[in-house]
Structures are given as structure tokens and as C-alpha cells.
Design an enzyme around this catalytic site. Structure first.
Site, PDB file in Angstrom:
ATOM      1  N   ALA A   1       0.837  -1.202   0.000  1.00 40.68           N
ATOM      2  CA  ALA A   1       0.000   0.000   0.000  1.00 40.68           C
ATOM      3  C   ALA A   1       0.874   1.255   0.000  1.00 40.68           C
ATOM      4  CB  ALA A   1      -0.913  -0.004   1.229  1.00 40.68           C
TER       5      ALA A   1
ATOM      6  N   GLY B   1      -0.515  -5.676  -0.229  1.00 43.75           N
ATOM      7  CA  GLY B   1      -1.454  -5.484  -1.329  1.00 43.75           C
ATOM      8  C   GLY B   1      -0.864  -5.859  -2.674  1.00 43.75           C
TER       9      GLY B   1
ATOM     10  N   GLU C   1      -1.508  -9.520  -2.911  1.00 43.02           N
ATOM     11  CA  GLU C   1      -2.954  -9.678  -3.092  1.00 43.02           C
ATOM     12  C   GLU C   1      -3.355  -9.331  -4.530  1.00 43.02           C
ATOM     13  OE1 GLU C   1      -4.986  -8.866   1.205  1.00 43.02           O
ATOM     14  OE2 GLU C   1      -3.861  -7.189   0.364  1.00 43.02           O
TER      15      GLU C   1
ATOM     16  N   GLU D   1       1.568  -7.371   6.805  1.00 41.82           N
ATOM     17  CA  GLU D   1       0.685  -6.440   7.510  1.00 41.82           C
ATOM     18  C   GLU D   1       0.691  -6.608   9.030  1.00 41.82           C
ATOM     19  OE1 GLU D   1      -0.954  -6.605   3.326  1.00 41.82           O
ATOM     20  OE2 GLU D   1      -0.042  -8.002   4.741  1.00 41.82           O
TER      21      GLU D   1
END
Length: 699
Positions: free
Chosen positions: A63, A102, A105, A125
Site C-alpha cells: 500500500a 497489497g 494480493e 501487515e
């Protein structure tokens, strides 16, 4: 404004390239660009397949940290991922560098994944007090299995591409990223390969033993006491297995993610995350200050600290020459270093042949002449000023001009040590923490005349050897040990007043420290602190309270774990501290002789007096400019003194409690004790008067 995501054509394959340096973070503009370029690729009849890649040094490393704590702007990552999953054309994620958080992901949105061998994947995370919030806890166990998913998500550790290939996270290793990914996509198109949508099936979920979740909860509870994020990670992966559909599992992931977002632990861990980067910035160094090149290192002393310090450099390929007075001391020290390396190899941290490579970077000597060409020399001998000045006078004569002369002192005056040389501008403190090859903190201490180049050199050096380097000013104990002294004094005063050592250690342990002050003292060796205190007593202020309890214990021959007894008893081969009736009797006798009436002491008082003593002294350190920022203190305590990371360090914790409430308790302890040590720091009073906290502190 141009988009940070572009679409290129490589024959019949469209390559969607993220161009958002330095790490291709998933900002709002990147997310929008990913969605827009995919739509263009799908609409273009000449494009038969899609490759998703990152430009520059990495794929997508997560992120955009600049958006942390701000409302999410559309499109959110889940909707982008869903769009890629639903693409009617095959999508291949091409991974190099890192695919983290992310980023991984997003890679899971692709139908296939390829990677270069030297790349890494991971979901880190949990290290920010969070869990993967865009389906990572639901997709990873489907492709890699529940155990692998739990390992990766609860640790936050990265996995190299070859292992990711074995686990099923990556479909193929390629030599040349874009050409390899394009060829892979062309093959999929030619063969009419199925579009593998991870969320469409259960994958490896049903292979899991249902007992695995309780096993991991127990492991995590032991490794990360009181930390919420890893427990929520386990619950999210468990939801992947137990939910009736992918959407239900994703809904549970979002609920658990939202819980963490609201947790003070998340704020504390992100504070530390940003703090690691902030402490590297030294605002008063002239812009453009360059570090000196460090190609060769010398260490004076091959004891526990010297050997551990040397290992840090050998680990990253820098040759080290270690000086000792006697060959026997060198042999003993090198034997310990070798044993440490062999133990690491046996635990699988690196191949056994790496032991010889690292040992080969270490050169023993008994002659100072052999270190004359070193770029930096780090003295790591006994904490005695006369000895250190003698060594620095010798180094001044031997070392080449411009070499950095560093001392590993934990408390002593850097300027006095520098006075033994004719080049004080090259002298600086480099306080490593024991064990030096393991502990992450490096407390660099600048003297009055330390040059900007010398300061920059040791700050850069810390990063190179994998440390978190904090710069402190010169005073007795610097940041860490100066604050530790009132913390330990309050612990001993509490024992005099009515608590037992095991009571205090239990409260501090439950707060999140690895151990309490008395078990820590036993581990470090009580005789070490004893010698320091005896030196301090020569100039101890008249009327200032002093507890001689610790001195009496040392004078009984109880030096801690190494003698089998200190504040606690230890059985042979067992480091578990056990309360000792002898100490209880000594405490009661000591209190009676001192005229102290013992009383019941609450857990709340124990915690407040120990932790707020740290906070008050930390504020005084900030006032004096010994610490640059409150976060420098927090980083020092998290990485050097095992202050629980999920509480963010003492200064952040004070803000969390409310600095006005902390000040009220400090004033209370000052009023009932009359001790100058509890006189509130002016900085705290000023901040509270302005309705501010340490987070608002500026110089």
C-alpha cells in the site's frame, strides 16, 4: 496528469506496467490506473492475453503509506482485484523484487503468476498491527495451504520465489521477467488454458487439520503476548476454511481488519514503522554530508561484545581485524563466534559452508599495527574510563588520518574519551546492545566535536549491518541507560516499600516486556551494575534516595544467573527465575533497618511508577536535546530494551494514556515522595498546558 500505469503491446500480449517509483505502491492513482488499463486491454481485440508487471526495481511492494489513516478513495483494492479475476483474457502477474501486502494480493487476482528467482513474496501487515485486507487471508490458504498461509501471515516474513513456487504461490520461475512472462502468456493463449480464479474454489482449504488453528493460537500467544494482530490473522484464515463461501470469508476478513484499524496497537506499530525511517534523518547535519567509505573494520576486544560486533560486519561481507592483548583471549573469542555461526547454520539460517566464508572475513591479531589501514575502529573493552582513554591514545597514534574512532561505551563521557586523541572530530560512540549480533538497536552518540561526516558514517553503517541506528547526545547513559536508571530505582524502591521482586516482574511482563527489571538484572549480571553504582556513589547527591538492596545481594556473592542466584534462584540448566525466601527475609530486614514500614502495593502503582519514570526522564532528555525527537526515544526502547512494540514506546504510550493523566500521576508521586527524580519535566507541563502531546513536539 499522466497515469502511473501504462499499457504496452508485446505482439498479442498487453503488458500493464506500474510506474510509481520507488516501490510501485498502490496509491489511488495506481489503483485507478490498474482498472483503466485492464479495461483498455480487454476492449482491444488485438490483445489476447495480459501481463501485469512493475517497472523499476520491484513489482508492487504494498500500500501507499502516505494514505495510512486517511479515508479510502475509490477504487478500493478489492474492486480492482475482482476486475482482474473476472477478465475474459488470461492475466499473468510477473513478479520481480518484492510482491508484498497489497502487491501479493494484486498478484493473486491474476490467473497465473511467474517470478524471477531472486524475488520475494509476503504479507507483512501483521508487523503494522494489521492483517491483509484485500483477500490475502482468503486466497493464500487456497493456493498454498493453511499451514503455509498461517506461517506467512502471522510472521509477516517474506518467502523467496523458489519456495513460493514449491508452495503453489508462483506457477513458474522465469529468467528474464517481461519476455518470460509474455512467452508464458502466449503459451496460455495458444493452449486455451483455463482461467484460474483463486476465489472460485476451495483449493487446498480442505487439506487442513482443524486442530491447527488452536495450535497456532497457542504459539502466537507465547511469542507475541497480548498482541491482537496475529490472533486476528489466525481467525481470518480460519474463516477461509469454515465460511460457507469465499464472500462470507472475505466479509469476516474485513470485520477483523476493521477491528485492528480501531485498535491502539495498530497506531503504535505504525508509529514504530514510520519511526524507523524518521530516526535516520539528522536535521542539523549539513545538506549533502557524505559518509566515509567503510571497507575495513577493526575491533578492539574479542569478548562477548567485541565478537558480536565483529559478526555484524562479517555477515555483510566486510572484513574485520580483531585485536586482543593475548592469543588465548583471541582463541576463546573466535571459538565462541564459530559456535554461534555453526548454531545458526544448524537452525537452517544459512548453509554450513557459509560458516567458513564468514569466519574467513575475521582476522585475529595481538598487534595494533595490523589495524592501521582500517576505515573504522570500534573499541569494545571493559567499561572503565582509564582503560578506554589509554586505548584511544594508542589508536590516535596508529590509525590512518580520517579513520573513525568509535567506542562501544554504554554510559561513559564521549568527550572525555575523545580528549585522549588529537582528532576529536573523528571520535564517536557506537553503543551496540547485547547480544550485539542479534539486537537491532545501534545507539550512536555524538561528542561535542564529532564531525558531520563521522556522524553520517556511523548512521549509514548501522543501516548497512542491519541495525536501526538512533543518534543520541552525550550525557551519562545517553538515551537508553539514562532512562533505565530511574526505572530500575523505582522498582527497587517499590520492593523496599512492600512489593516483592516477582510482583514487579510479573506486572512488567504482563505489560509486554520480555522480562521484568529483576530477572533482567540477573540475566545481565548484577555485578556489572554494582560496579557502576559504586562509582556513582562517590558523587551521589546528599539527601537523594538510594537503595542498597541490590548492593547487598551482590555482596552475598549472588551475581545472577551465572552464579545460580541473584534476586531469584536458578536451577542448573534452567533459566526460570524462582522466588527465594532468603531474599524475602533480606528485604524485610533491610526495610526495618531503614525505618520503612512496608505496605500493600497495587499492580497499578507498580506499572505507573516504573513506566512513568521512563516517560519523565525521557521528557528531560528531549528538553536537553540529548534525543532529537520523541520517536528516537521510542525506537531506542522498542529495539534496545524490549519495550512492547504494540505499545509504541514510552513516549507514544504516554500520549495514548493521555499526557495530562500521566502528568497528574507524576505530580502525585513527586508530592508523596519529595524526590527530585519525580519533579515533572517542564516539557510535559508545557505540552499539557497547550493541550498537546509528545506527538506535537517540535524544536
Amino acid at each position: 496528469m499522466s497515469s502511473p500505469v501504462v499499457l504496452e503491446k508485446h505482439g498479442s500480449i498487453g503488458v500493464i506496467l506500474v510506474q510509481n517509483p520507488p516501490v510501485n505502491a498502490l496509491s489511488q492513482a495506481v489503483r485507478q490506473g490498474l482498472a483503466d488499463r485492464l479495461a483498455e486491454a480487454i476492449a482491444d481485440d488485438d490483445i489476447k492475453g495480459v501481463v501485469l508487471a512493475g517497472d523499476g526495481r520491484t513489482f508492487i511492494a504494498g500500500a501507499d503509506i502516505r494514505e495510512f489513516g486517511k479515508p479510502m478513495q475509490a477504487p478500493d483494492l478489492n474492486s480492482v482485484i475482482r476486475a482482474y479475476e473476472e477478465s475474459p483474457k488470461p492475466v499473468v502477474a510477473a513478479i520481480h523484487g518484492t510482491a508484498l501486502g497489497g502487491g501479493l494480493e494484486t498478484a493473486f487476482a491474476a490467473h497465473y503468476r511467474v517470478a524471477v528467482a531472486k524475488s520475494f513474496v509476503g504479507l507483512p501487515e501483521v508487523k503494522l498491527g494489521l492483517l491483509p485486507g484485500a483477500g490475502g487471508t482468503q486466497r493464500l490458504p487456497r493456493v498454498a495451504g493453511v499451514k503455509t498461509a498461517l506461517d506467512m501471515i502471522t510472521s509477516g516474513d517474506m518467502v523467496p520465489a523458489p519456495k513460493a513456487r514449491e508452495a503453489g504461490i508462483v506457477d513458474e520461475i522465469v529468467d528474464d521477467l517481461i519476455p518470460g512472462a509474455v512467452a508464458f502468456a502466449e503459451k496460455l493463449v495458444a493452449e486455451g488454458a483455463p482461467l484460474k480464479v483463486i476465489s472460485a474454489g476451495r483449493g487446498k482449504l480442505d487439506e487442513a487439520d482443524p486442530a491447527i488453528f488452536d495450535e497456532y493460537r497457542a504459539q502466537v500467544a507465547k511469542k507475541a503476548r497480548g498482541v491482537l494482530a496475529p490472533q486476528n490473522c489466525i481467525a481470518a484464515v480460519e474463516a477461509a476454511v469454515k465460511a460457507s463461501s469465499f464472500e462470507d470469508g472475505l466479509k469476516r476478513e474485513r470485520e477483523l481488519f476493521a477491528e485492528l484499524m480501531e485498535s491502539p496497537q495498530r497506531a503504535a506499530q505504525i508509529h514504530i514503522f514510520f519511526g524507523e525511517r524518521e530516526v535516520a534523518k539528522i536535521p542539523d547535519l549539513p545538506k549533502g554530508t557524505e559518509a566515509k567509505k567503510i571497507g575495513k573494520v577493526a575491533i578492539i576486544g574479542c569478548g562477548t561484545m567485541g565478537g558480536g560486533i565483529a559478526m555484524n560486519f562479517a555477515n555483510v561481507g566486510i572484513p574485520v581485524t580483531i585485536v586482543e592483548n593475548e592469543q588465548a583471549a583471541l582463541d576463546r573469542g573466535f571459538g565462541i563466534i564459530r559456535k554461534n555461526y555453526e548454531n545458526s547454520a544448524k537452525r537452517g539460517r544459512f548453509p554450513m559452508d557459509e560458516v567458513e566464508k564468514r569466519m574467513g572475513r575475521l582476522t585475529p591479531t595481538t598487534s595494533y599495527d595490523d589495524i592501521a589501514d582500517a576505515d573504522i575502529v570500534i573499541e569494545a573493552v571493559f567499561e572503565e574510563m582509564g582503560l578506554k582513554k589509554e586505548i584511544f591514545a594508542k589508536l590516535d597514534q596508529v590509525m590512518k588520518p580520517g579513520a573513525v574512532l568509535a567506542t562501544n561505551t554504554s554510559t561513559l563521557d564521549i568527550d572525555e574519551i575523545a580528549s585522549a586523541t588529537k582528532r576529536p572530530e573523528d571520535v564517536i560512540g557506537t553503543h551496540f546492545f547485547s547480544p550485539a549480533n542479534v539486537m537491532r538497536l545501534l545507539e550512536n552518540v555524538r561528542g561535542e566535536k564529532s564531525s558531520p561526516e563521522t556522524i553520517q558514517t556511523v548512521m549509514d553503517m548501522g543501516k548497512k549491518i542491519g541495525k536501526v541506528a538512533v543518534l543520541a547526545g552525550n550525557c551519562h547513559g545517553f538515551i537508553g541507560n539514562r532512562m533505565l536508571h530511574p526505572y530500575r530505582r523505582q522498582a527497587e524502591f517499590l520492593v523496599e516499600e512492600g512489593a516483592q521482586p516477582e510482583d514487579i516482574d510479573r506486572v512488567i511482563y504482563d505489560f509486554g516486556f520480555a522480562m521484568g527489571p529483576f530477572a533482567m538484572g540477573d540475566l545481565a549480571g548484577l555485578d556489572v551494575g554494582y560496579r557502576v553504582r559504586q562509582h556513582q556513589l562517590k558523587t551521589w547527591p546528599q539527601g537523594k534516595r538510594y537503595s542498597s538492596l541490590g548492593d547487598k545481594i551482590v555482596e552475598m556473592g549472588r551475581h545472577g544467573q551465572k552464579t545460580g542466584a541473584g534476586w531469584f534462584l536458578y536451577e542448573e540448566g534452567d533459566r526460570t527465575p524462582k522466588p527465594d525466601p532468603v531474599i524475602k527475609e533480606l528485604i524485610e530486614k533491610h526495610a526495618a533497618e531503614a525505618g520503612l514500614k512496608r505496605r500493600a502495593v497495587s499492580d497499578e502503582e507498580i506499572l505507573e511508577r516504573c513506566i512513568y519514570a521512563l516517560v519523565n526522564e525521557g521528557a528531560k532528555i528531549l528538553e536537553e536535546g540529548i534525543a532529537i525527537r520523541p520517536v528516537d526515544i521510542d525506537i531506542t526502547y522498542v529495539y534496545g530494551y524490549a519495550f512492547p512494540k504494540h505499545r509504541g514506546g514510552p513516549m507514544h504510550y504516554a500520549d495514548h494514556v493521555g499526557l495530562d493523566k500521566v502528568l497528574a500521576r507524576i505530580r502525585h508521586f513527586h508530592e508523596i515522595s519529595g524526590e527530585d527524580e519525580w519533579k515533572p519535566a517542564k516539557l510535559i507541563e508545557d505540552l499539557v498546558a497547550q493541550g498537546k502531546g509528545f506527538k506535537d513536539f517540535t524544536r
